[in-house]
Design an enzyme around this catalytic site. Sequence first.
Site: not given
Lengths: 481, 148
Positions: A99, A379, A404, A407
Site C-alpha cells: 500500500c 492526511g 506514513h 493514523g
Amino acid sequence: MSARLKKIDDYRWEIPMTYKSGMRVPGLIYASEELIKEIEKDRSFEQVANTACLPGIVGAAMAMPDIHFGYGFPIGGVVATDAKEGVISPGGVGFDINCGVRLATTHLRREEISTKMHSLVNTLYDEVPTGVGSEGILKLTPAEERELMLKGARWMVERGMGDAEDLAHTEAGGCLMGANPDKVSKHAFERGKKQAGTVGSGNHFVEIQYVDKIYHEAAAKVLGLSEGQVTVMIHSGSRGFGHQVCTDYLEVMNRAMHRYKIELPDRQLACAPIESPEGQDYLAAMCAAANYAWANRQCLMHLTEKAMLKALNLSARDLGFNLVYDVAHNIVKFEEYQIGGKKRLLAVHRKGATRAFPPHHPEVPADYQEIGQPVLIPGDMGRYSFILVGTPQAMKEAFGSSCHGAGRVMSRTAALKATRGRSVVRELEQQGIIVRGATQDTIREEMPEAYKDVAKVVEVVHQAGIASIVARLKPLGVIKG
Amino acid sequence: MRILLKKRAGEKRYQVIGTTADIGLMISGNSLEGLFENAAAGLYSLITKPDRVRERFSREVSVEADDLEGLLFGWLNKLIYLYETEGLLGKNFRVRITDPLRLEAVITGEEMDRDRHRIKRLLKAVTYHQLEIKKGNGQWQARVILDV
C-alpha cells in the site's frame, strides 16, 4: 506518564526491555506528549513490545507517531531483522502489500479549477475504476499477470500508461527483483486478474489537491512545487492480490513457527527465518505483490491524467501532469545500515511507515540527490497532506524510516455512530471539498475526525529530525472506493 | 429446517464490533455449525444489507484446517474470495463440520447486482487478531476481526 514508557526527549519514548519477558531489544516510539497519551489509550505500545520479541531483531522495535493498534504489528511500526539470522513476518508488512502513495504535479493553479470541481470529480469517478462492484479496465490472462508480477510499474509503461521517467521517480524503480509467480497461489491470481488499475476502498483514494504552504523553498523548487499549484495524490495498494498473498503466507508461517521453535506473544506475529524455504517463498510472493501494487498505481495515475484531460478539455502539454514520487508504506526491504561500526544487511519491515532516505543516498533519484527522498504523508480528506524529505538522522537512528499518514483515533463503528443523521459529503462540500465514494459506509468511516491531525504527526518526525517538511497540500476533490 | 430458521429469527446471531482501524464480529450459535453459519451471515452483513440478497443459486465449498480458529479463518476468507472473484453474496448457509477438522458448506445466494445491492464496504481479509472460539453455557461464541 506510566512507568512502562521512559521519556528520552520531547519526541522519543522508550519501552525498556524489562517491560515484558521475551523482549530482545527495547521499543522506541516517536511521539509528542499529546500523541503518547493516545498511544497509551489504545495500547498500541503493547504491540511494539511484542514486536521486540522477534528473533533476529536489531536495534529497537520502532513506532512512528501515527501508530495505532493493528493486528500483531502495530500500524506505524518499523522492525529490522538480520538478513541472515533473523525472521521475516507477513504481519510486519500488512495485508495490503505495498500500500503506498504517489504524488503528481500539474501546470494548473487552484483558481483555474475551483469552479469545475463537481464535473472533475464526477469524471474521475466515471473514468478511474474503484473496484467496488466493477472491474478494472484490464482483465489479465494468467501469462499477463505473471509478467506484471515480474515487471511491476514497467508493465504498465510498456503498454503506454505513463513513461520511463515515472520509473525513476518511483521507489525501487517500481519493481522489486526476486518476485516469483510460482510462489503465488491460484487464489491470489484469481483475485488479481480483474483488479489491476482499481483504487480499492477503505482509506484508499484519488485526490485533487493544491499546494497550500511551502516550508522548505529549496526542496520545493527541486520537486517542482509552488503555492497554489494543483497536485494529485493517489493512495492504493496491491488489492485482493496482495491481501490473498498475506492470508496464504500467514497460514504457512503459523505452521512453520512450531517447526522452527519460535514462540511469540501474538499469533499474528507469525514468522519464519528469512533463510528458510517458507521465508524465501514469502519474500518471492511479497515481491510479486509489491510489483502488482506499483503497476496498479502507475495505471491509476495514467487513468487520472486521462480523466483530467477529458474533464478540463486540455492538452497533455497544458495539463503538464508529472510524477513527483511514489512511496511504499507496507513492505519489507533489504537495506544496509551501520550497526556498531559494521555494515549490516537488514530486512526492514515497514507496516504503515515510509522509507525516508537522505540526500546523496544511491537509491534517491538523480534529480533529488541534493534534497533527499520525497516522503508523501496523506492526511484525512478534510484537512491536509504533507510532503517531506528524508534526512541523515533517519538513516542513523530510524532505519531510514518515517511516518506514513494520520493514523486513526476512532474505530469504524464509532465513526458510523458519530455520523448517524449527518451527511459527511455535504459537510465537506461546505468546506469546498467535493467527495464521491462507491460504498455506502466508507465515507462516514473515513470522516476527518476519525483520524489524528496529521500536522501533529509530521511535526514529530520533523522535530525528531528524521524527516523535513517541504510543503502542505489541501484537498479540493476526492474519489474513493 | 424452516422451523429452525424461524426460531433463530429472534436471536441476535452476531454483533458488529470494531478496533481502531478495522471491523469485527461477535458471533454466537447454539451449535458449532450454527456458529459458522452465523459468522457467514455476519460477514455478508458487513458488505451489504442482508434483506436485499435473494436465494438464486447454491454453491458448495469445503475448507480444512488444523484447529477450529483456523477453520473459521479459512471459511470466512473463502467467502471474501468468492465475493471478489464471483461477486457471490450469501443469504443462507448450511454448514457441516467433520472430524478431523473439515468444513463442508452449501451457500445459497446470488451474484452482486449493482442496481439492487448497495455495497457498504469492501473487506480485505480475515485476521487472526483476537480470533477466538469458545463454548460456555451450551452456547458457542466467537470473535473475529476483519481488515477493511
